[in-house]
Design an enzyme around this catalytic site. Structure first.
Site, mmCIF file in Angstrom:
data_model
loop_
_atom_site.group_PDB
_atom_site.id
_atom_site.type_symbol
_atom_site.label_atom_id
_atom_site.label_comp_id
_atom_site.label_asym_id
_atom_site.label_seq_id
_atom_site.Cartn_x
_atom_site.Cartn_y
_atom_site.Cartn_z
ATOM 1 N N HIS A 178 37.214 25.193 71.414
ATOM 2 C CA HIS A 178 37.286 26.076 72.575
ATOM 3 C C HIS A 178 37.161 27.525 72.149
ATOM 4 C CE1 HIS A 178 41.488 25.715 71.144
ATOM 5 N NE2 HIS A 178 41.611 26.972 71.543
ATOM 6 N N HIS A 180 36.718 27.369 68.022
ATOM 7 C CA HIS A 180 37.689 26.850 67.056
ATOM 8 C C HIS A 180 38.463 25.702 67.691
ATOM 9 C CE1 HIS A 180 39.968 29.673 69.531
ATOM 10 N NE2 HIS A 180 41.064 29.003 69.194
ATOM 11 N N ASP A 200 42.425 24.259 67.192
ATOM 12 C CA ASP A 200 43.629 24.935 66.715
ATOM 13 C C ASP A 200 44.145 24.359 65.396
ATOM 14 O OD1 ASP A 200 43.730 26.755 68.816
ATOM 15 O OD2 ASP A 200 44.788 25.341 70.109
ATOM 16 N N ARG A 219 51.293 28.672 74.630
ATOM 17 C CA ARG A 219 50.773 27.387 74.165
ATOM 18 C C ARG A 219 51.869 26.578 73.495
ATOM 19 N NH1 ARG A 219 46.549 27.963 69.689
ATOM 20 N NH2 ARG A 219 48.165 27.246 68.246
#
Length: 375
Positions: A339, A190, A192, A355
């Site tokens: 990723h 995916h 983000d 994150r």
């Protein structure tokens, strides 16, 4: 946090709904992992343990003007990579590892060059960093230089800091078995939150706790994936748009009793996008959020999208695997990569990362030029 002069302050975009403090019996529940662990957690950074506040509600995100600081960066990288710094490529096209600098000490010129380096190398790991040891607001101030902070609609966050997205798993064996009950692999490619109108660009992830071995993250170079396609396929992809949806993510959170802080959205983006700094073209599809191709019948859309996603996932020759270690910060360009975390440890160790997710420009494409294929 004082916003960059090139960004619209988040306070103008995301407005919290008034919380209910009048009746303790009707007050929305706040789930705290720290409480669930009895207040005596083994987490190295307990201030970063996830919370989910059902009373947090935010209005829809509005467009803003994003300025990518990599555009005017000094390409000698003298402020980012001074003498004594080491930089090692992980693969020819994607991934580098840097030691010898402290990201939190960079000035504006160094951060501009950081944005450029990440755009060029797609993902860069920085070792021996102090970002996790700083007050959370200082970490956010660093990340906010690269764009407007995104508040995730469903994930856990440190209490009082919704701009931080947390990855947290206490991986007991039964949890691993449950996760793989209907899957042969933990791989889940995916990019983000691509369902947003302005998805993230320069994205920052730092380790808080991790297993001694395992729990790596693998990244794929979507620029190289585009380059590997035949000229005829490239030409056909240009002009096509795909639907990216956050609806399923919100529904899954609701089914688990989780939060939904903002009404889910869908947006259409080009299948091939152009990077504003490098000018490179990249595939902009991912298995996590890309649902269909606009204007094609379902069978046609499924076939073409299935081909592109398989092409990305099996491209081991344009993927890089990042091994996490204490004090590691990984920065990647979400516009040109996808990723996946690798859930492969069964030792019960905590995997805990934070994150910071600055948003970037709305995806756009530039015309296909056949001469590009001859270079």
């Amino acid at each position: 946090m004082a916003p960059s002069i090139s960004e619209t302050p988040i306070a103008e975009i995301v407005i919290p709904v008034q919380k209910n403090h009048d009746d303790l019996e009707t007050k929305p529940k706040v789930r705290r992992v720290l409480e669930e662990e009895g207040g005596k957690t083994t987490a190295t950074y307990p201030e970063y343990l996830p919370t989910w506040d059902h009373s947090e509600k935010y209005s829809a995100l509005l467009p803003f003007t994003h300025v990518d600081h990599g555009k005017d960066a000094d390409r000698s990288f003298k402020d980012l990579l001074p003498e004594g710094t080491t930089i090692q490529k992980l693969t020819p096209t994607i991934g580098s590892e840097v030691t010898g600098i402290q990201l939190s000490k960079l000035d504006s010129a160094g951060k501009d060059q950081l944005a450029l380096l990440v755009a060029q190398r797609k993902v860069v790991a920085f070792r021996d960093q102090d970002l996790a040891d700083l007050p959370i607001q200082e970490a956010l101030n660093f990340g906010g230089y690269f764009g407007r902070h995104h508040i995730h609609p469903t994930s856990g966050s440190p209490e009082g800091y919704p701009e931080i997205h947390l990855v947290h798993r206490n991986n007991n064996a039964w949890e691993f078995d449950q996760y793989l009950a209907e899957k042969n692999s933990s791989v889940s490619w995916h990019s983000d939150v691509t369902y947003e109108q302005q998805p993230p660009g320069t994205t920052i992830l730092y380790l808080l706790d991790g297993p001694d071995v395992g729990g790596d993250t693998v990244f794929v170079d979507q620029v190289e994936a585009y380059k590997r396609l035949s000229p005829a396929i490239k030409e056909r992809l240009h002009g096509l748009r795909a639907v990216h949806s956050g609806v399923e993510q919100a529904e899954n959170s609701q089914k688990r009793g989780g939060v939904v802080r903002r009404e889910p959205v869908t947006n259409e983006h080009p299948l091939v996008r152009t990077h504003p700094v490098t000018g490179e073209k990249a595939l902009f599809v991912n298995a996590g959020f890309t649902r269909s191709i606009v204007g094609l019948k379902k069978e046609e859309s499924d076939a073409l999208l299935g081909f592109l996603l398989a092409h990305v996932s099996r491209g081991i020759d344009y993927q890089a695997r990042i091994r996490w270690a204490p004090k590691t910060v990984v920065i990647w360009d979400n516009r040109v990569t996808a990723h996946s975390a690798i859930i492969d440890w069964t030792t019960g160790e905590r995997r805990h990362l934070a994150r910071i997710t600055p948003q970037a420009e709305r995806p756009y494409e530039t015309p296909y030029v056949p001469e590009d294929d001859k270079q």
